[in-house]
Design an enzyme around this catalytic site. Structure first.
Site, short mmCIF file in Angstrom:
data_model
loop_
_atom_site.label_atom_id
_atom_site.label_comp_id
_atom_site.label_asym_id
_atom_site.label_seq_id
_atom_site.Cartn_x
_atom_site.Cartn_y
_atom_site.Cartn_z
N ARG A 292 13.31 -32.39 -27.15
CA ARG A 292 14.40 -31.97 -27.78
C ARG A 292 14.84 -33.29 -28.39
O ARG A 292 15.75 -34.00 -27.99
CB ARG A 292 15.25 -31.09 -27.33
CG ARG A 292 16.45 -30.55 -28.21
CD ARG A 292 17.36 -29.81 -27.24
NE ARG A 292 18.36 -30.93 -26.71
CZ ARG A 292 18.82 -30.99 -25.67
NH1 ARG A 292 18.79 -29.84 -24.89
NH2 ARG A 292 19.68 -31.94 -25.35
N HIS A 296 21.43 -30.50 -28.14
CA HIS A 296 21.24 -29.21 -27.71
C HIS A 296 21.66 -28.16 -28.75
O HIS A 296 21.08 -27.37 -29.36
CB HIS A 296 21.92 -28.93 -26.44
CG HIS A 296 22.11 -27.30 -26.08
ND1 HIS A 296 20.93 -26.71 -25.70
CD2 HIS A 296 23.03 -26.51 -26.18
CE1 HIS A 296 21.16 -25.19 -25.38
NE2 HIS A 296 22.38 -25.32 -25.50
N TYR A 305 24.04 -38.22 -21.63
CA TYR A 305 23.33 -37.85 -20.63
C TYR A 305 21.78 -38.22 -20.96
O TYR A 305 20.87 -38.09 -20.02
CB TYR A 305 23.24 -36.20 -20.29
CG TYR A 305 23.07 -35.12 -21.46
CD1 TYR A 305 21.73 -34.97 -21.77
CD2 TYR A 305 23.79 -34.74 -22.19
CE1 TYR A 305 21.37 -34.22 -22.84
CE2 TYR A 305 23.42 -33.86 -23.20
CZ TYR A 305 22.21 -33.48 -23.76
OH TYR A 305 21.89 -32.79 -24.60
#
Length: 396
Positions: A292, A296, A305
């Site tokens: 990805r 998100h 993160y």
């Protein structure tokens, strides 16, 4: 904090399927202890095990045998999908969409899934699978209606055999199993393809769906897009399994592992799994290893993160670049053709901007449409109450 690496470029060709012999039970020691009466392994697990590394075609000698027309179609859809992602993200930043979960970097999984299906088959997407929905033939603007907050779905699922975009994690998987099982009982030549992210494999619906599918030998294929993170949770904090594809063995179905950025490889693996299901072979679990690139959603800050170096490593394994390199090596496209494809993608983006920037005219009374075939007394009462409130506002 690298946790998921692109397939090694050192591999010379597509991985071969494992064919290990079944483990033999230990012989009796003569002490009088014997295995439970009648026990034996129900099936040989070896044919169910996934490849030792993600299966791929691009960059291998096997790529030369791929259908040029299929490669060109995949490329066109990938370019359109990338532009669709960027335009939808921009619309979100402008307030025209409530949220948009981008699939930039994962386009190969989505496009290949849609193109592997026949018209009578059904697609069960998650909320991130808008590109698969559009590649399946759903109107690009209607595919964004849910994310705009106008309608629960925004398109007729029966028109293209596409279930609604599913925002709860993994709840579409039991639905796919149910439809596939019902189709088989009715004698219909139908296969269901259910898409889910790596985060969805931690949900109970995932396990229930796989178990029922295998026991019933339902004609369904499960495609996991392992993009590395369940929002901010990396894969190693979700499972200790060797791969997500290995989970298939526990349910008695084959597991396949494929490079999710290799569009023809994903298409081939899914086509094989779909035809296996269609001919009575039962379900298959496919794990596509991808990444990805974007956060998100627009509400997420992925820099909290994951490291920028990890993202850049995956940019070098971009699905569009991989396929375009193969097409140019085979003289299947040139600069003029790539420009024409890009221009077509820009036309799609322009249409999205024009139609999504127009304020929709919504009727609150439509809340009660399509809930039940025959409206219940309670819904009729609620509809009457809302109508009275709307009429009162007009009279002010």
């Amino acid at each position: 904090m690298a946790h998921l690496s692109p397939p090694s470029p050192a591999a010379a060709g597509p991985a071969k399927r494992s064919a290990r012999p079944a483990a033999k039970p230990p012989e009796s020691s003569g002490s009088g202890h014997t295995p439970p009466p009648g026990w034996h392994a129900r099936i040989d697990p070896a044919p169910l095990l996934p490849e030792p590394e993600p299966y791929r075609l691009l960059g291998t000698p096997a790529a030369r045998d791929l259908d040029p027309a299929l490669l060109c179609r995949l490329y066109e859809e990938l370019v359109r999908g990338r532009r669709y992602n960027r335009q939808a993200t921009a619309l979100t930043q402008q307030g025209r969409l409530a949220v948009y979960p981008s699939s930039t970097g994962q386009e190969a999984c989505q496009v290949a899934a849609a193109l592997a299906l026949r018209p009578q088959d059904w697609l069960f997407p998650s909320y991130r699978d808008t590109l698969a929905v559009v590649a399946r033939g759903v109107d690009p603007v209607e595919a964004l209606t849910l994310l705009r907050g106008d309608w629960h779905t925004g398109y007729d699922p029966r028109a293209r055999h596409v279930a609604p975009l599913c925002t709860p994690l993994a709840t579409q998987l039991p639905h796919a199993v149910g439809l596939a099982h019902a189709a088989r009982l009715a004698g219909d030549d139908t296969v269901a393809l259910a898409m889910v992210g790596d985060g969805g494999t931690s949900e109970g619906d995932f396990h229930e769906a796989l178990n029922f599918a295998a026991v019933w030998r339902a004609p369904v294929v499960f495609l996991i897009q392992n993009n590395g993170f369940a929002i901010s949770v990396p894969l190693e904090k979700q499972t200790a399994a060797p791969s997500l594809a290995h989970k298939a063995v526990g349910y008695g179905m084959p597991g396949r592992l494929v490079d999710g950025n290799d569009a023809p490889a994903v298409h081939q693996v899914l086509t094989e799994a779909i035809e296996r299901a269609r001919t009575g072979g039962g379900p298959t679990l496919v794990e596509a290893v991808t990444y990805r690139i974007d956060a998100h959603t627009n509400a997420d800050d992925a820099t909290r993160y994951r490291e920028a170096a990890e993202v850049e490593a995956w940019r070098a394994h971009d699905p569009i670049d991989l396929l375009e390199r193969e097409l140019r090596d085979r003289n299947l496209i040139d600069d003029a053709r790539t420009k024409a494809v890009a221009d077509g993608a820009e036309e799609l983006a322009a249409r999205l901007r024009e139609e999504m920037n127009a304020d929709p005219v919504l009727d609150p009374m439509e809340l009660f449409d399509h809930v039940y075939a025959d409206q219940t007394a309670q819904l009729r009462e609620q509809a009457a109450q809302l109508r009275a409130e709307l009429d009162a506002e007009e009279d002010r």
